[in-house]
Motif scaffolding. Structure first.
Motif, PDB file in Angstrom:
ATOM      1  N   ASP A 286     -36.538  24.014   9.112  1.00 47.32           N
ATOM      2  CA  ASP A 286     -37.228  23.572   7.724  1.00 47.32           C
ATOM      3  C   ASP A 286     -38.424  23.295   7.822  1.00 47.32           C
ATOM      4  N   VAL A 291     -36.908  26.790   5.511  1.00 44.13           N
ATOM      5  CA  VAL A 291     -35.535  27.418   5.498  1.00 44.13           C
ATOM      6  C   VAL A 291     -34.660  26.733   6.162  1.00 44.13           C
TER       7      VAL A 291
ATOM      8  N   SER B 261     -27.338  22.557  -0.913  1.00 46.28           N
ATOM      9  CA  SER B 261     -27.439  24.105  -0.802  1.00 46.28           C
ATOM     10  C   SER B 261     -27.458  24.909  -2.004  1.00 46.28           C
ATOM     11  N   GLY B 264     -30.403  24.231  -4.374  1.00 51.95           N
ATOM     12  CA  GLY B 264     -31.250  25.108  -3.676  1.00 51.95           C
ATOM     13  C   GLY B 264     -31.477  26.489  -4.067  1.00 51.95           C
ATOM     14  N   VAL B 265     -30.361  27.188  -4.109  1.00 51.87           N
ATOM     15  CA  VAL B 265     -30.279  28.494  -4.462  1.00 51.87           C
ATOM     16  C   VAL B 265     -30.315  28.619  -5.823  1.00 51.87           C
ATOM     17  N   GLY B 268     -34.183  26.617  -6.807  1.00 52.66           N
ATOM     18  CA  GLY B 268     -35.259  26.539  -5.858  1.00 52.66           C
ATOM     19  C   GLY B 268     -36.126  27.713  -6.109  1.00 52.66           C
ATOM     20  N   ASP B 270     -38.340  30.583  -3.711  1.00 51.48           N
ATOM     21  CA  ASP B 270     -38.897  31.031  -2.529  1.00 51.48           C
ATOM     22  C   ASP B 270     -39.826  32.192  -2.513  1.00 51.48           C
ATOM     23  N   ARG B 472     -42.273  27.330  -0.841  1.00 51.62           N
ATOM     24  CA  ARG B 472     -41.007  26.912  -1.116  1.00 51.62           C
ATOM     25  C   ARG B 472     -40.754  25.505  -1.999  1.00 51.62           C
ATOM     26  N   LYS B 473     -39.764  25.829  -2.875  1.00 54.02           N
ATOM     27  CA  LYS B 473     -39.433  24.525  -3.515  1.00 54.02           C
ATOM     28  C   LYS B 473     -37.916  24.644  -3.446  1.00 54.02           C
ATOM     29  N   ASP B 474     -37.545  23.330  -2.943  1.00 55.44           N
ATOM     30  CA  ASP B 474     -35.939  23.293  -2.928  1.00 55.44           C
ATOM     31  C   ASP B 474     -35.622  22.043  -3.442  1.00 55.44           C
ATOM     32  N   VAL B 477     -32.866  19.914  -1.159  1.00 55.39           N
ATOM     33  CA  VAL B 477     -33.155  19.602   0.330  1.00 55.39           C
ATOM     34  C   VAL B 477     -32.889  18.262   0.463  1.00 55.39           C
TER      35      VAL B 477
END
Ligand code: HEM
Lengths: 358, 540
Positions: A286, A291, B261, B264-265, B268, B270, B472-474, B477
């Motif tokens: 990460d 990731v 997660s 995130g999917v 988020g 990517d 990235r933006k999550d 997380v």
């Protein structure tokens, strides 16, 4: 003397100690056992010196860092932890009979280092690898791997001790697991002898020399012979497996101690693996790429390993799952560990083109 | 990838099939088995489900799920009970863990989201060339080429979560009862039934031992309670009852990580952004090629640099100097490297790669120190000249090389197009007559010393490279990290601590004291027993 000399001494020492431990198991002579322990302790001291010196040397080369970054360093660290764990068991349980089962695992790791031709140099690190998370990840992974290796040995001994009938699936299971283990070990030894004594193309290292003298030889005759010998070996083991059982019985290691040790080493290994192997690995990924999980084969195999041990921990709560089955799960767990570390690189990357294209 | 709307249709359809069949199933149970009415009630929902499936454009492959939903509805009164039983079993957990492990193995053998050619070759190797295309298309339609996002793998994970949640809910009340139950004194004679039990027969009377017993408890970290009857005196205590919750914290953490997660999917981003030095962008690009995303602020690359391990081409550090601008005002400046990203408003910028701009881009930055004169920073383009102060020399930057090397005839060439060894070729002239020509190399300070005591340093070719940023933006997380922490905390308590109880019962008998020690621990009993053994020696 530098780190590599100390390490060389330790390698030879561990191999010799392995032979002494096996001899001790066969002829049950106490002096042989004491010599085995003495050599192991001396090698361990030498190995510790090598570890410290390598750390110092990396500073002298201007790259100061803990020696836990590449395949060579991590495998030797694994051996170090394994031997330390073994010595602790030998002292607390006051028996040397585990030696013959545990030192071969160290021997296999050391053999792999020699034969795969992985670089032993202290090399500068790529930017992505310069991370303390990664360092913690590698260190803790290998501590847990060595705990799992111990559980593998004790679970294997448990199976040997508990299966009496040759047609029993668990008897066949341990014969196959044990047999393949020793065939791999022997294959490596033959590679090593051929490489050192006959081929002698010094300078160029034996990258990918693994099994070139046996299963992957040029001549079909050698390949067929290797397979035949292996099959005969496994059949022989199947026929005479009871001798091993008698030996373990002779040393009066109770199945309860073995079961206990298997469970204990896994309960130590599992949290360390969870934190170091999975979580720190995810945190590192990460930090470096954003990731924490990407389902790459190595990550996935770590997860599989973790799931197998989670399965192990839950089997106690399933009615009827005792003894042999649980031991077989513990053995499978360590096979997954080996595969995570070596198989993914050797086997899966050969299966796909991404390993071969480079 | 799966789409949110589509998944909602599938789930809706399955749920609908379930709901509509609840009353039908209820009526069916009341009617005579195998009668016409019975038969109709079973099949009544089928045409509606077919119509709904076509209307919602749900593919045929989801039909099994719909059927399962319908069957569950038909049997709902019994099913509710059965489902709860089913999902509260640890056996199912073991099965699911094994299934996830096993299917994951397949995912590592078949290359995920890879070049179809590779997987086809792999299948050819296993099944032979003739049947390979068919087998490939079967595997493909089963989702094996992107297995971890396939509907069935996600379904397994959903079952796994349900199992974990329901199993925990089923057990928690019992556990919390054990945790909260105050310890009570032992009935006489019960001590010998404990797995840890010791009996001591000692001289003296109870009062002689009271202090020693208290120390005995304290040494183990217990705070004992005393209970006395006319025949015996008891001390008892427990410790670490709450550690029984440890494993539930670990299980909860798994759910939290999975929720994180999933967030995130779905929510988020990517993407990536290749940003040349000196340029500004207010967008980043989706990894999967589906266009750009507005960031809501701008990001500028002020500079980029690669540092190498001494005299080699092994990169040591990639460094970008970034500035965040909001409403044209600089709000944040940060130097990023691999492993140290920049975070702003939910977005994180990672140093991922870099590359050269087309030749001729960028300005050459030189620090010139003529012999005996003050230094001066110059920004030039290729072809431009400057005067060397204190001399009559005119220096012209004739050429820029990103990766200078010399062949065996000492002819210069670039060994890569990356800026591994940037260099400029400077020609010094006095009245049109060439006095000297010289390669100034950025990485080798010996080449900065120009004959005549002058010094020219090549600082940068600014604008000649771009930095490759992973964007990235999550929003999930933090949940994942929270889950990580809980998992470790829970495992620590589950594996390394235990719930211990101990009773010490003293009774006197003809001038002697009989001390019974009874104890239990839910984990690691032998270690506890050893401690008690050692400490009990202090009593006598
Ligand atoms: C469907 C999923 C799962 C269910 C239903 C489940 C259920 C359970 C249950 C009922 C227990 C016994 C708790 C007790 O002592 O009261 C347990 C123990 C445990 N579970 Fe799970 N579990 C699941 C998944 C996992 C996973 C994925 C892990 C991985 C970390 C895990 C780790 C553990 C551990 C470490 C223990 C303690 C075992 C021991 O004390 O030896 N569980 N689980």
């Amino acid at each position: 003397m530098g780190s590599s000399e100390f390490f060389g001494l330790a390698t030879i020492g561990y191999i010799v100690a392995m032979m002494f431990y096996i001899t001790y198991l066969v002829i049950k002579n106490k002096t042989i056992g004491i010599i085995g322990t003495t050599i192991t302790v001396a090698s361990f001291v030498s190995h510790t010196a090598a570890f410290i010196l390598r750390w110092v040397e990396s500073y002298q080369l201007g790259m100061g860092r803990a020696p836990l970054t590449n395949l060579f360093e991590s495998l030797t660290f694994f051996v170090w932890c394994l031997i330390l764990g073994y010595l602790i068991i030998e002292i607390t349980y006051k028996t040397r009979s585990f030696g013959a089962f545990i030192t071969p695992i160290a021997g296999m790791a050391l053999g792999f280092i020699e034969l795969s031709g992985i670089s032993k140099d202290i090399e500068p690190l790529m930017p992505a690898l310069q991370s303390n998370w990664l360092l913690a990840h590698v260190m803790m992974s290998f501590i847990s791997y060595s705990a799992f290796a111990l559980s593998f040995a004790t679970a294997m001994m448990y199976l040997i001790l508990k299966t009496k009938d040759k047609k029993e699936p668990f008897y066949i299971f341990w014969i196959l697991a044990c047999g393949m283990f020793f065939i791999v070990l022997a294959g490596m030894a033959i590679d090593f002898i051929q490489f050192k004594l006959i081929t002698k193309t010094s300078g160029e290292l034996i990258t990918n020399f693994l099994f070139k003298a046996t299963f992957r030889a040029e001549s079909p005759f050698v390949v067929i012979t290797s397979w035949l010998v292996s099959i005969i070996f496994i059949l022989g083991l199947w026929q005479y497996g009871y001798i091993l059982r008698n030996t373990i019985e002779y040393f009066k290691i109770s199945e309860k101690v073995l079961e206990d040790l298997t469970y204990k080493t896994i309960t130590i290994g599992f949290p360390i693996f969870t934190l170091g192997g999975l979580i720190f690995g995810a945190v590192w990924a990460d930090q470096a790429w954003g990731v924490y999980w990407s389902w790459d084969p190595k990550e996935t195999w770590s997860l599989i390993t973790w799931l197998i041990y989670a399965f192990f921990l839950h089997t106690r709560y399933i009615a009827g799952w005792r003894g042999n089955r649980i031991a077989a799960v513990a053995v499978s767990g360590f096979i997954a560990v080996i595969f995570t570390y070596l198989g993914v690189n050797l086997f899966l990357s050969g299966l796909h083109s991404y390993g071969g294209m480079k | 990838m799966i789409q949110l709307g589509h998944i909602a249709s599938v789930i809706g359809l399955v749920t609908g099939a379930f709901l509509i069949n609840i009353p039908l199933g209820y009526a069916r149970e009341k009617s005579k088995k195998y009668s016409l009415k019975w038969f109709v009630l079973i099949h009544l929902s089928i045409p509606f489900m077919i119509a709904a499936r076509l209307f919602l454009h749900v593919e045929f492959k989801y039909v099994p799920f719909i059927i399962i939903g319908a069957i569950c509805g038909q049997f709902s009164s019994k099913v509710g009970d059965k489902l709860f039983k089913f999902f509260s079993s640890v056996k199912l957990a073991a099965v699911l863990i094994a299934v996830i492990a096993f299917t994951s193995i397949i995912g590592t053998i078949i290359e995920q989201n890879g070049d179809p050619q590779n997987n086809l070759k792999l299948i050819e190797r296993i099944f032979g060339i003739s049947s390979a295309p068919n087998i490939y298309s079967i595997f493909y339609s089963l989702g094996f080429m992107d297995m971890y996002h396939s509907i069935w793998f996600i379904a397994i994970l959903v079952l796994f979560c349900l199992n974990l949640i329901i199993c925990s809910l089923d057990r928690l009340p019992r556990i919390s009862k054990i945790v909260n139950e105050p310890l009570s004194p032992l009935k006489s004679g019960a001590a010998s039934k404990f797995s840890i039990h010791k009996e001591l027969n000692l001289k003296g009377n109870i009062e002689n031992y009271r202090g020693k017993i208290e120390i005995f408890f304290k040494k183990l970290g217990f705070y004992p309670i005393e209970a006395a009857s006319d025949i015996e005196t008891q001390f008892y205590a427990q410790k670490g009852a709450f550690t029984r919750y440890g494993i539930y914290v670990t299980h909860l953490s798994i759910i939290i990580i999975l929720i994180g997660s999933v967030i995130g999917v779905f929510f988020g981003f990517d993407g990536f952004l290749n940003l040349p030095e000196g340029e500004v962008s207010d967008v980043a690009f989706h990894k999967n090629g589906s266009g750009e995303q507005k960031l809501g602020f701008s990001i500028r690359c002020d500079d980029f640099n690669v540092e190498f391990y001494k005299d080699t081409d092994r990169p040591m550090r990639y460094i970008s100097w970034l500035t965040i601008l909001k409403y044209n005002k600089e709000v944040k400046k940060q130097v990023i490297e691999v492993n140290t990203p920049l975070k702003y408003e939910g977005y994180t910028f990672y140093q991922a790669n870099y590359g050269p701009m087309p030749p001729g881009k960028g300005v050459i930055v030189l620090r010139v120190t003529p012999n005996g004169e003050a230094e001066e920073i110059l920004k030039l383009k290729v072809g431009e000249s400057f005067n060397l102060a204190g001399t009559n020399l005119t220096a012209t930057v004739v050429q820029f090389a990103p990766a200078l090397a010399f062949d065996k005839d000492w002819k210069p060439f670039n060994y890569t197009e990356m800026m591994n060894n940037p260099a400029v070729f400077v020609v010094f002239k006095e009245k049109e007559e060439t006095k000297l020509s010289w390669w100034v190399q950025k990485r080798y300070n010996k080449t900065w010393e120009i004959p005549g005591g002058h010094k020219i340093e090549l600082i940068d070719n600014w604008g000649g490279q771009y930095t490759g940023l992973q964007v990235r933006k999550d929003p999930g997380v933090w949940l994942v990290y929270l889950g990580f922490m809980l998992m470790v905390i829970g495992l620590f308590f589950a594996m390394f601590t235990s719930h211990k109880k101990m009773w010490v019962i003293m009774s006197s008998e003809k001038g002697r004291v009989i001390i019974n020690i009874a104890a239990s621990a839910n984990k690691n009993r032998t270690a506890f027993e050893e401690k008690i053994d050692n400490l009990s020696k202090l009593l006598s």
